[in-house]
Each structure stands twice: as structure tokens, then as C-alpha cells.
Design a protein around this motif. Structure first.
Motif, PDB file in Angstrom:
ATOM      1  N   LEU A  46      -2.229   9.402   5.251  1.00 28.96           N
ATOM      2  CA  LEU A  46      -1.517   8.411   6.069  1.00 28.96           C
ATOM      3  C   LEU A  46      -1.779   6.987   5.615  1.00 28.96           C
ATOM      4  O   LEU A  46      -0.986   6.086   5.862  1.00 28.96           O
ATOM      5  N   GLY A  47      -2.939   6.770   4.998  1.00 26.98           N
ATOM      6  CA  GLY A  47      -3.303   5.430   4.533  1.00 26.98           C
ATOM      7  C   GLY A  47      -4.210   5.577   3.337  1.00 26.98           C
ATOM      8  O   GLY A  47      -4.576   6.696   2.969  1.00 26.98           O
ATOM      9  N   PRO A  48      -4.596   4.460   2.704  1.00 31.00           N
ATOM     10  CA  PRO A  48      -5.415   4.543   1.494  1.00 31.00           C
ATOM     11  C   PRO A  48      -6.762   5.245   1.727  1.00 31.00           C
ATOM     12  O   PRO A  48      -7.350   5.768   0.792  1.00 31.00           O
ATOM     13  N   ASN A  90       2.128   0.558  12.441  1.00 30.32           N
ATOM     14  CA  ASN A  90       2.656   1.911  12.612  1.00 30.32           C
ATOM     15  C   ASN A  90       3.085   2.473  11.270  1.00 30.32           C
ATOM     16  O   ASN A  90       4.226   2.878  11.059  1.00 30.32           O
ATOM     17  N   GLY A  91       2.144   2.485  10.344  1.00 33.65           N
ATOM     18  CA  GLY A  91       2.393   3.008   9.010  1.00 33.65           C
ATOM     19  C   GLY A  91       1.042   3.349   8.425  1.00 33.65           C
ATOM     20  O   GLY A  91       0.318   4.154   8.990  1.00 33.65           O
ATOM     21  N   CYS A  92       0.672   2.667   7.342  1.00 24.28           N
ATOM     22  CA  CYS A  92      -0.599   2.993   6.693  1.00 24.28           C
ATOM     23  C   CYS A  92      -1.773   2.270   7.350  1.00 24.28           C
ATOM     24  O   CYS A  92      -2.915   2.466   6.954  1.00 24.28           O
ATOM     25  N   ASN A  93      -1.493   1.418   8.340  1.00 25.28           N
ATOM     26  CA  ASN A  93      -2.555   0.745   9.102  1.00 25.28           C
ATOM     27  C   ASN A  93      -3.345  -0.256   8.259  1.00 25.28           C
ATOM     28  O   ASN A  93      -4.511  -0.498   8.518  1.00 25.28           O
ATOM     29  N   MET A  94      -2.710  -0.821   7.215  1.00 27.92           N
ATOM     30  CA  MET A  94      -3.409  -1.786   6.366  1.00 27.92           C
ATOM     31  C   MET A  94      -2.865  -3.195   6.585  1.00 27.92           C
ATOM     32  O   MET A  94      -1.700  -3.382   6.909  1.00 27.92           O
ATOM     33  N   THR A  97       4.504  10.699   7.343  1.00 29.22           N
ATOM     34  CA  THR A  97       4.104   9.307   7.524  1.00 29.22           C
ATOM     35  C   THR A  97       3.983   8.966   9.005  1.00 29.22           C
ATOM     36  O   THR A  97       4.591   9.609   9.853  1.00 29.22           O
ATOM     37  N   ARG A  98       3.172   7.954   9.266  1.00 27.97           N
ATOM     38  CA  ARG A  98       3.153   7.418  10.624  1.00 27.97           C
ATOM     39  C   ARG A  98       4.306   6.427  10.724  1.00 27.97           C
ATOM     40  O   ARG A  98       4.557   5.667   9.799  1.00 27.97           O
ATOM     41  N   THR A  99       5.024   6.471  11.833  1.00 28.37           N
ATOM     42  CA  THR A  99       6.120   5.526  12.038  1.00 28.37           C
ATOM     43  C   THR A  99       6.325   5.375  13.545  1.00 28.37           C
ATOM     44  O   THR A  99       5.384   5.597  14.315  1.00 28.37           O
ATOM     45  N   GLU A 135      -7.243   7.251   4.783  1.00 28.67           N
ATOM     46  CA  GLU A 135      -7.062   8.009   6.032  1.00 28.67           C
ATOM     47  C   GLU A 135      -6.233   9.278   5.793  1.00 28.67           C
ATOM     48  O   GLU A 135      -5.157   9.223   5.198  1.00 28.67           O
ATOM     49  N   GLU A 143       7.709  -1.636  12.380  1.00 29.09           N
ATOM     50  CA  GLU A 143       6.423  -0.975  12.114  1.00 29.09           C
ATOM     51  C   GLU A 143       5.307  -2.004  11.880  1.00 29.09           C
ATOM     52  O   GLU A 143       4.140  -1.650  11.833  1.00 29.09           O
ATOM     53  N   ARG A 200       9.812  -0.811   4.438  1.00 26.22           N
ATOM     54  CA  ARG A 200       9.777  -0.138   5.735  1.00 26.22           C
ATOM     55  C   ARG A 200      10.337  -1.060   6.808  1.00 26.22           C
ATOM     56  O   ARG A 200      10.287  -2.277   6.682  1.00 26.22           O
ATOM     57  N   ILE A 246      -0.189   7.799  -0.400  1.00 27.33           N
ATOM     58  CA  ILE A 246       0.258   7.706   0.991  1.00 27.33           C
ATOM     59  C   ILE A 246       1.604   8.405   1.147  1.00 27.33           C
ATOM     60  O   ILE A 246       2.517   8.180   0.347  1.00 27.33           O
ATOM     61  N   TYR A 287       0.839  -1.208   0.000  1.00 30.47           N
ATOM     62  CA  TYR A 287       0.000   0.000   0.000  1.00 30.47           C
ATOM     63  C   TYR A 287       0.873   1.257   0.000  1.00 30.47           C
ATOM     64  O   TYR A 287       0.642   2.182  -0.771  1.00 30.47           O
ATOM     65  N   CYS A 288       1.892   1.277   0.872  1.00 35.69           N
ATOM     66  CA  CYS A 288       2.825   2.411   0.883  1.00 35.69           C
ATOM     67  C   CYS A 288       3.753   2.342  -0.325  1.00 35.69           C
ATOM     68  O   CYS A 288       4.349   3.354  -0.698  1.00 35.69           O
ATOM     69  N   ARG A 315     -11.504   9.871   7.759  1.00 38.19           N
ATOM     70  CA  ARG A 315     -11.511   8.592   7.045  1.00 38.19           C
ATOM     71  C   ARG A 315     -12.555   8.676   5.944  1.00 38.19           C
ATOM     72  O   ARG A 315     -13.725   8.958   6.218  1.00 38.19           O
TER      73      ARG A 315
END
Lengths: 106, 187
Positions: free
Chosen positions: B71-73, A64-68, B143-145, B75, A17, A13, B57, A8-9, B36
Motif C-alpha cells: 500500500l505504501g513504500p 488516502n493512498g500511499c500515506n506519504m 490500492t487505498r483510495t 506498508e 485523496e 491520482r 506500491i 511515491y505511487c 510496516r
């Protein structure tokens, strides 16, 4: 630290994460099917896994990233990721996995 | 929105982080929204809200004091000056009856610090394992990390400055790690 490719990203990574989420492509029975199942069958669905040695299709969560959630083929002996792919894509055939491996080896 | 509540940042920046190679500042009160939206409705919702929602993203869009990060597809994280938001939140709430979407005010959830200086990547890399070279993490990327054990949202503001935000209860931990690194302790 291992780098995992998130489909997805579309990036590699760091492993911390991600969270492992068990074997992939296990379809949950629908309500009617669950009604028809006995305890032995249900426990097989819940707990019994292939525990495969070698190339294993499994779910990963980019927490801890795109949450997918996504699926990946990983070799359980070498811990090498062969390919990750999005949820909804079919389980890759042995030939497909071999093709990915050949591509990775150039 | 809860405008009369005083926001306790729950952390102070120690003097050692305020000067030197990297200058750390605590960002004051911000408004933050978590949005969302299904990817298919992205353009329609963005148009109705009068904003741009980046499709990819990690991409951000900063305009009129509001930063929007994908942050996401499905979000988006929206952050900026408090005053700019009164309409956006209410408009999004109204839209949520028309589209499958949600908007949540998470203003008080996060605490943000801004780090500026030539060695900024070193301080971020104390806890964050991402490649922070300009090629891998260009200006504007968000990005979230993670920062050691704390989930963070990392945003590159310029070549040598980052904004980093984490949950409020993690803030003393995050700042503590940075302090320990600057003091030369092993972490």
C-alpha cells in the motif's frame, strides 16, 4: 477534479485523496536553536509564510493512498501542478522549474 | 489472536444488490494484518516470514489463500482465510525485536464486499474517482483510495470483479451509496 502526481505511487491520482500540508522546505530549528530563539523569532517560524503568488513549493499528503508526504511545485495563480518530488530532494531552482515547464509544454 | 470473538459485520447487503448487472456479496470473516517494514529490510523480513512482499506500491501477491498488497513504500496489507494465519502473526511479532517494524492485527477493523458483473466499474466509480480501465487498473492491483467520504482498499480480482473494503463503521454508508445508485437515485 484535478489529478495530482504522487512521486511515491508514480501515478496521477484524484485530488480528493490528498491533503495540503503548507509551504515546503521550512526547516524546524533543533532543540538548542529553539532555546536561543525569542518569541518573535519562534512565531515567525511557526506562522509567517511567503504566501507566494506564482510558483510555490508546498507539501502534500497522499492521505488516502500511499500515506506519504511529498513536495510539489504548484502555480498559485493557475492552480497548475508543475512537478511533484519526493521528500529529501532539494528545493528546485527557478531554472529547474522553468525546465520542467518547458518539458511539460513539449 | 482473538479467535473466540464473534465478528459483527455491522452491515447487510440489500436484495437489490444481490442480483442484476453487478452481484454484491459480503465477505465473511477474514484475518487482516497491517505490516510496516522499512524498505531496506523488506527482503530479509519477507524471507524470515516465508512470504513475498511486493516491492512496488499497488502490486499484490496471492498465494495459498493469503493476499499481500503493497500500500505504501513501507506498508503492506495482508488478508486471507482465518486459519492460515496463526504462525504468520506470531513470527512477525518475534521478528519485531530484530528489525524496525510493526505488525498489527486489524481483522475486525474492516468489512469487505465483493462485486462481480459486467458493469462493476460503474458501481465502484459511483464513489471512487480512479480510472478503472484495465490499462490503468489491471487485474491484481490493490490500492487505498476513497469511496465518497469513506477510505477504502480496492483490489481488482478479475476483469469484472473487485473486492472493496472499508472500516466497519463506514460499511452501511458504503453499501447505502451503492444501493442508492442501483435504485436510480442521485447521490
Amino acid at each position: 477534479m484535478m489529478l495530482i502526481h504522487c512521486p511515491y505511487c508514480d501515478e496521477k491520482r484524484p485530488e480528493i485523496e490528498f491533503a495540503y500540508a503548507g509551504e515546503a522546505h521550512i526547516v524546524r530549528p533543533n532543540a538548542a536553536e529553539q532555546q536561543a530563539m525569542d518569541d518573535v523569532e519562534w512565531s515567525k517560524f511557526m506562522f509567517i509564510r511567503d504566501n507566494k503568488r506564482g510558483e510555490h513549493c508546498e507539501r502534500w499528503w497522499h492521505a488516502n493512498g500511499c500515506n506519504m508526504y511529498f513536495n510539489a511545485v504548484r502555480n498559485t495563480v493557475t492552480d497548475k501542478f508543475i512537478k511533484s518530488y519526493k521528500i529529501g530532494q532539494k528545493r528546485p531552482s527557478a531554472a529547474q522549474i522553468q525546465k520542467w515547464k518547458d518539458q511539460a509544454n513539449g | 489472536m482473538s479467535s473466540d470473538i464473534v465478528f459483527d459485520q455491522a452491515v447487510e447487503i440489500p436484495d437489490i444488490l444481490k442480483s442484476g448487472d453487478v452481484v454484491t456479496t459480503l465477505v465473511g470473516e477474514r484475518t487482516r494484518l497491517s505490516l510496516r517494514v522499512k524498505a531496506a529490510d523488506r527482503i530479509a523480513v519477507a524471507k524470515a516470514l516465508g512470504i513475498t512482499l511486493p516491492a512496488k506500491i499497488g502490486k499484490t501477491n496471492t498465494k495459498a489463500g493469503i493476499m499481500i498488497a503493497c500500500l505504501g513504500p513501507d506498508e503492506w496489507f495482508i488478508v486471507g482465510e482465518k486459519a492460515k494465519y496463526s504462525n504468520l502473526y506470531n513470527k512477525a511479532l518475534k521478528l519485531s525485536s530484530k528489525y524496525v517494524m510493526s505488525v498489527t492485527d486489524v481483522s475486525f477493523r474492516n468489512v469487505a464486499v465483493e462485486l462481480t458483473g459486467p458493469k462493476v466499474a460503474e458501481i465502484v466509480n459511483v464513489g471512487c474517482p480512479l480510472d478503472l480501465s484495465l490499462a490503468a487498473f489491471p487485474v491484481g492491483k490493490c490500492t487505498r483510495t476513497v469511496y465518497e467520504a469513506a477510505p477504502i482498499i480496492l483490489h481488482r480480482l478479475s476483469e469484472d470483479s473487485f473486492a472493496m473494503e472499508c472500516w466497519r463503521s463506514y460499511a452501511p454508508y458504503m453499501v447505502g451509496l451503492m444501493t442508492a445508485h442501483v435504485q436510480g437515485q442521485r447521490v
